[in-house]
Design a protein around this motif. Structure first.
Motif, mmCIF file in Angstrom:
data_model
loop_
_atom_site.group_PDB
_atom_site.id
_atom_site.type_symbol
_atom_site.label_atom_id
_atom_site.label_comp_id
_atom_site.label_asym_id
_atom_site.label_seq_id
_atom_site.Cartn_x
_atom_site.Cartn_y
_atom_site.Cartn_z
ATOM 1 N N SER A 81 1.013 -1.245 -0.055
ATOM 2 C CA SER A 81 0.000 -0.007 -0.066
ATOM 3 C C SER A 81 0.686 1.239 -0.135
ATOM 4 O O SER A 81 0.583 2.466 -0.451
ATOM 5 C CB SER A 81 -0.683 -0.048 1.091
ATOM 6 O OG SER A 81 -0.166 -0.093 2.513
ATOM 7 N N GLU A 125 -1.933 2.371 -3.108
ATOM 8 C CA GLU A 125 -2.984 2.353 -1.898
ATOM 9 C C GLU A 125 -4.122 1.454 -1.989
ATOM 10 O O GLU A 125 -4.502 0.679 -1.182
ATOM 11 C CB GLU A 125 -3.345 3.697 -1.975
ATOM 12 C CG GLU A 125 -4.176 3.767 -0.576
ATOM 13 C CD GLU A 125 -4.575 5.336 -0.339
ATOM 14 O OE1 GLU A 125 -5.631 5.498 0.498
ATOM 15 O OE2 GLU A 125 -4.129 6.424 -0.861
ATOM 16 N N PRO A 126 -4.728 1.152 -3.491
ATOM 17 C CA PRO A 126 -5.826 0.217 -3.469
ATOM 18 C C PRO A 126 -5.512 -1.185 -3.374
ATOM 19 O O PRO A 126 -6.447 -2.075 -3.106
ATOM 20 C CB PRO A 126 -6.356 0.594 -4.945
ATOM 21 C CG PRO A 126 -5.848 1.854 -5.374
ATOM 22 C CD PRO A 126 -4.648 1.993 -4.486
ATOM 23 N N GLY A 153 -7.690 3.420 3.196
ATOM 24 C CA GLY A 153 -7.231 1.960 2.772
ATOM 25 C C GLY A 153 -7.913 0.923 3.649
ATOM 26 O O GLY A 153 -7.780 -0.472 3.171
ATOM 27 N N GLY A 162 -13.789 -0.887 -1.729
ATOM 28 C CA GLY A 162 -12.523 -0.545 -1.544
ATOM 29 C C GLY A 162 -12.280 -0.181 -0.052
ATOM 30 O O GLY A 162 -11.171 0.369 0.257
#
Length: 239
Positions: A50, A54-55, A124, A99
């Motif tokens: 991450s 980040e995803p 996140g 997400g």
């Protein structure tokens, strides 16, 4: 986390109250336990990756829940394991679609959480539930005012907690279902049909040429051999 600890405590108390023993937990350990390490490894990859993308964290977190759900499904011979599998799969699905785990700020406020997700969002990991949230009802929308740590939980969390409590309580007492793999491996014994008696053939009539001839009838005035033998003859008298 507090809900899972409460479920473990409830399952332990229920199992011991019904005469369970801790030694019975090791009589038949779960199968494919290495999947737990696989799930933890996937989550670790998500946390480390991450920093670059980040995803990756919510995607690997969903994969972690799916892996643990598959592990629970493989051990569905335990009471409550199916509930655990369904709950973990539901959490993984809602995280993958949004997400992150959608959390209701109003549910946290009703539970008594001091800092809600709206005041300090965790990027996140969780997201704020809104009108555009997919499968919002699977998110953390249920307030649980547990005194040490109040929180909002999801329906999947409730299923996991109930399944863990049932699995622990029944494992302590030794009550388990028959494993699916062993049930399939059992040979099927064919049913024995009752012995049938051989059909009796009808008696066949002899052919005309095979019929023996009848014995000859005795002629009147003539003695047969049987008559001569059975009838004594009188001696002749001479003059």
């Amino acid at each position: 986390m507090a809900l899972v600890l409460l479920a473990l405590a409830a399952g332990l108390v229920a199992g011991l109250a019904r005469g369970g023993r801790l030694r019975r937990l090791g009589e038949r350990p779960p199968v494919r336990s290495r999947l737990i390490l696989t799930a933890l490894g996937a989550y670790a990859v998500g946390v480390a990756g991450s920093w670059v993308w980040e995803p990756l964290l919510p995607a690997m977190t969903a994969l972690c829940w799916f892996t643990l759900g598959f592990y629970a499904w493989l051990n569905r011979s335990y009471y409550g394991a199916t509930l655990v599998a369904l709950g973990l799969a539901a959490n993984g699905l809602v995280i993958l679609l949004n997400g992150g785990m959608p959390v209701s700020a109003s549910a946290q406020h009703r539970a008594g959480v001091e800092t809600t997700v709206a005041e300090r969002p965790d990027e996140g990991v969780v997201t704020l539930a809104g009108d555009d949230t997919r499968l919002r009802w699977l998110g953390k929308t249920i307030p649980v005012a547990f005194p040490p740590s109040p929180e909002a939980v999801s329906p999947g969390d409730l299923a996991v907690a109930a399944g863990v409590a049932a699995a622990l309580a029944t494992a302590l007492t030794g009550r388990r279902t028959v494993p699916v793999a062993r049930e399939r491996e059992r040979p099927r014994v064919p049913r024995q049909r009752p012995a049938q008696r051989p059909a009796q053939r009808p008696a066949q009539r002899p052919r005309p040429d095979e019929v023996p001839p009848p014995p000859p009838e005795p002629v009147a005035g003539h003695a047969t051999m049987d008559d001569d033998a059975s009838t004594p003859q009188s001696p002749r008298v001479t003059a």
